[in-house]
Design an enzyme around this catalytic site. Structure first.
Site, short mmCIF file in Angstrom:
data_model
loop_
_atom_site.label_atom_id
_atom_site.label_comp_id
_atom_site.label_asym_id
_atom_site.label_seq_id
_atom_site.Cartn_x
_atom_site.Cartn_y
_atom_site.Cartn_z
CD GLU A 55 -3.20 -0.75 2.04
OE1 GLU A 55 -3.87 0.29 1.99
OE2 GLU A 55 -3.36 -1.65 2.88
CB THR A 60 -1.36 4.31 -7.37
OG1 THR A 60 -2.05 3.59 -6.36
CG2 THR A 60 -2.22 5.45 -7.86
NE ARG A 197 -4.61 -2.26 -0.82
CZ ARG A 197 -3.47 -2.60 -1.41
NH1 ARG A 197 -3.08 -1.99 -2.49
NH2 ARG A 197 -2.73 -3.55 -0.89
CG ASP A 225 3.49 -3.20 -9.06
OD1 ASP A 225 2.27 -2.93 -9.09
OD2 ASP A 225 4.15 -3.27 -8.00
CD GLN A 229 0.89 -6.98 0.96
OE1 GLN A 229 0.94 -7.29 -0.21
NE2 GLN A 229 0.38 -5.87 1.40
#
Lengths: 390, 446
Positions: A55, A60, A197, A225, A229
């Site tokens: 996050e 994005t 998301r 990308d 995590q």
């Protein structure tokens, strides 16, 4: 990524020259030529790796690049995000409702987190839906129920405490646009897609060429990308040896939030550790580092209400003024901390690799475009310097 | 106004040049109107001529007959001796007043010590310089006009056009000092400063800085430039730019540091300090080395930043650099190291670097008194920190003999005192005889 090939193993047979062999040799030579051509072409493609904690805004940025420099999202791709967006809505309201119950139990001023009697049933129902694997389409009816619950005072109080729960950043945006999202013929807008998301698993890549004045130069970039995590980073990170640059995303607004994977760990501390780890990897010895200090828009608002020194790393922060000046001051402080970290984690011999810090708000397309132009300029200059042309 | 062309008749003898009298007369050079104040007011002409020569300096291809053989400068008041040789009045009178009664160039003895003003030559010189002056003024106006135009352009265009305008303006500012005034008058400083921000490209930023650094900036302008986002940009360009850009950025920061409201946080940037060290170490560009060290020295005067400087590894890098530096740079480098030795981390870094002691000992009494002073101070700091370790190293490097040299030299009393104390400190671990043997000048020191 480096392609390692040893052609020698193909041609090591010692055989007398006859026609069949000649044809085989010819084919081998052709393959060799093709590989050489492709390897050469590969070398001109600058590879960029997006890294960062979960996050932090990597995906994005990824989507923005797609929108800016590729053909963007066509209608089919936009539509494919509808289910994701609806899922986000259900997830959000569930987190808020469950969170309210938790706070009502544990907080001293519990009464303000108690959902009103009328809305309790709604809450239970929506929470149940949110725990399913398959979400129903957002109908007008359910939308009204969600809206009612969202407007409940207790839920709003819970939302204000969002940092200790796992409320996603897109919460407010989707809640405010509920009517539109639930239209029967709803097609997500580009902005909706940017907010959507989904946890990235595996690796995604896009190839693009930055448009604009450098169109003539024909620079080609490939952007990777990777999921954010904590799982087994060390196992696959070395595959990215030889990338031109690492774009490391750090969401500076999350200094008061905890990890999704481990609610006892502060997110900023996690980012700090990750950045430190990445800097020390030997595969990135000569890689340029572009640090995107992301989510500045949220940071701007938060820093005036929540003091920076709530985060252990920033505990020596001393507020100076207030208002806009304070925001700038706080930002400079955070920037210096990251700079300090860079120099601490980088061996003296490696200090010469490019290291630049950019202030970003990944959701703002204009800003991302401007930022990427600067990144492009830096990488091209670096290229010229290394080729001895500058 | 028609373009003033150089008349083809300007060729004078005495340098392979021939004067065409007809054309000279026609152009009104001889006794004509264009010359200036006229024969009567010789003083007026002289002042004008002097001013013109000064403003045009340095002038190339001045006809050799206009040059005074004594001073090799153009003559403002030419006078002729009886031998027919012409000199600048002031110079020849000085020559004669010293008792020489000969003509300096022909070596002939003078039968007449009178000096005659050479009006003809004076008029020719005046006319020649007037022509040049007019042309210069015209070009200057053109240039100033162009500069104003460019500033207007900069307010409107972006991208490559902006870069080109800046490039042209920078070149003009370097070549013509009048442009600097124009830029200042037309609000150029504020305009250029406004171009600098977090999204400024390197191309635009480096050109803008190149212009700003050659202007005189007032307080307001400097404060404006001290904004964190602008400083960040300057630091980035310092790290990434060509050598000229690096030097410009360094000079600009140094200019800002002179401002009274300057806060040391502005230069407390690790990227800046690392970048300056890189600049100082770059052997290919000695002027870059000097500029970088100069700013580092200025930064070092702020105690709070010293810790940061040490943390980027500056100490060992500077010590390694010492043997290759020119005397001016050496003084700067030693000054910095001396400042750094005032903080604990600095002292430790100095001690840990193996070349500190040999390099510092070597520099004693070698370059200048201030270098010796700094080197001594550094050695003192290191030996005080770890006397057992360092004293013996120092003595092995020939420190004792050097200290004796200092004590016996014409250096200041404080320096001698310091040397004596250090000598005492180092001798503590040695017996008298052993120590004395160490004091002998070895061939390497000689």
């Amino acid at each position: 990524m480096p392609i390692q090939f040893s052609m020698g193993s193909f041609c090591s047979r010692q055989k007398p020259y006859n026609e069949a062999d000649t044809e085989e040799n010819e084919q081998d030579a052709e393959i060799e030529r093709r590989i050489a051509r492709e390897t050469k072409a590969e070398q001109h493609i600058h590879k960029l790796l997006l890294l960062g904690a979960g996050e932090s805004g990597k995906s994005t940025i990824f989507k923005q690049i797609k929108l800016l420099f590729q053909t963007g999202f066509d209608e089919a791709e936009l539509r494919s995000y509808t289910s994701v967006i609806h899922a986000n809505v259900y997830q959000t309201i569930k987190i808020l409702y469950d969170g309210a119950k938790e706070l009502a139990q544990n907080e001293s001023d519990s009464s303000k987190y108690v959902v009103s009697l009328d809305n309790k049933d709604l809450g239970e129902k929506l929470s149940e839906i949110g725990s399913r694997l398959d979400y129903p389409y957002l109908t007008k009816e359910i939308t009204n129920e969600i809206k009612t619950l969202w407007n409940d005072a207790a839920i709003q109080e819970t939302y204000a405490r969002g940092n200790i729960l796992q409320v996603p950043d897109c919460a407010q945006y989707f809640m405010e646009n509920l009517e539109r999202l639930s239209e029967a013929d709803y097609v997500p807008t580009k902005e909706d897609v940017l907010y959507a998301r989904v946890r990235t698993t595996g690796v995604v890549e896009i190839q693009f060429s930055p448009v604009g004045e450098s169109r003539k130069s024909g620079e080609v970039y490939r952007l990777y990308d990777v999921g954010g995590q904590r799982n087994e980073r060390r196992k696959w990170i070395h595959l990215f040896e030889g990338v031109t640059a690492v774009i490391f995303c750090a969401a500076i607004s999350e200094y008061d939030q905890m990890l999704f994977e481990d609610e006892t760990k502060n997110r900023m501390m996690e980012t700090k550790e990750l950045f430190d780890w990445v800097l020390k990897q030997s595969c990135f010895e000569n890689t340029s580092f572009m640090l995107f200090l992301n989510k500045f828009d949220i940071f701007e608002k938060k820093v005036q209400k929540v003091p920076l020194n709530i985060c252990e790393w920033f505990r020596d922060y001393q507020p100076m003024a207030s208002g806009k000046q304070e925001v700038e001051h706080a930002y400079e402080f955070v920037k210096k901390k990251f700079e300090e970290l860079y120099f601490q984690s980088t061996k003296p011999e490696r200090v010469d690799r490019v290291f630049k810090i950019y202030r970003t708000t990944a959701l703002d397309q204009k800003l991302v475009k401007k930022t990427f132009k600067l990144v492009d300029e830096t990488l091209r200059r670096r290229n010229l310097i290394e080729a001895g042309l500058l | 106004m028609p373009q003033y062309q150089q008349p083809p008749s300007w060729r004078l003898e005495g340098g392979g040049q021939i004067l065409d009298l007809e054309t000279a007369v026609k152009d009104g050079i001889l006794g004509g109107g264009a010359g200036g104040c006229g024969l009567g007011s010789a003083t007026c002409e002289k002042v004008d001529l002097k001013k013109m020569i000064e403003e045009l300096e340095p002038v190339e291809d001045v006809p050799s007959v206009f040059i005074c053989p004594i001073s090799l400068e153009p003559m403002v008041d030419p006078v002729t001796l009886c031998t027919g040789q012409t000199y600048e009045r002031f110079n020849i009178l000085k020559w004669l007043s010293m008792g020489h009664l000969t003509c300096p160039t022909t070596m002939q003895e003078l039968w007449d010590d009178a000096v005659t003003p050479n009006r003809t030559l004076h008029q020719l010189i005046h006319a020649w310089f007037s022509q040049r002056y007019l042309r210069f003024k015209k070009r200057s106006e053109d240039v100033q006009g162009r500069a104003a135009e460019l500033l207007e352009t900069l307010k409107k265009v972006k991208g490559q056009a902006r870069v080109q305008a800046l490039k042209e303006l920078q070149k003009m500012a370097v070549d013509h000092s009048s442009v600097q005034k124009t830029v200042a008058d037309y609000g150029g400083v504020a305009l250029l400063t406004s171009l600098l921000g977090p999204f400024t490209s390197h191309a635009v930023g480096s050109e803008a800085i190149g212009i700003l650094v050659n202007l005189s900036l007032d307080s307001e302008a400097k404060v404006n430039l001290m904004q964190p986002a602008k400083i960040s940009l300057v630091v980035d360009m310092l790290n990434e730019g060509t050598i000229d850009t690096k030097i410009n950025c360094t000079r600009l920061i140094e200019m800002l540091m002179g401002e009274k409201d300057f806060r040391s946080e502005i230069v407390s940037s690790l990227s800046l300090l690392a970048g300056l060290m890189r600049l100082a170490k770059d052997r290919r560009h000695p002027n870059g080395t000097w500029t970088g060290l100069s700013l580092l020295k200025t930064i070092c005067s702020h105690e709070r930043v010293r810790g940061l400087i040490v943390s980027v590894g500056a100490v060992s890098q500077l010590v390694e650099l010492l043997p290759n530096l020119s005397p001016e740079c050496l003084e700067l480098a030693l000054h910095i190291l001396d400042d750094l030795s005032t903080i604990p981390e600095g002292r430790v870094a100095l001690k840990d670097c193996p070349r500190t002691i040999p390099n510092a000992v070597r520099l004693l009494m070698r370059v200048s008194e201030s270098c010796t002073q700094y080197a001594l101070s550094i050695l003192w700091a290191v030996c005080k920190l770890a006397p057992d370790e360092c004293a013996s190293l120092a003595v092995e490097a020939g420190l004792a003999a050097k200290l004796l040299l200092v004590i016996q030299s014409g250096c200041s009393p404080e320096l001698k005192q310091r040397s004596a104390e250090l000598l005492k400190l180092c001798s503590l671990n040695y017996t008298a005889t052993l120590f004395i043997s160490k004091c002998k000048l070895t061939r390497t020191i000689q």
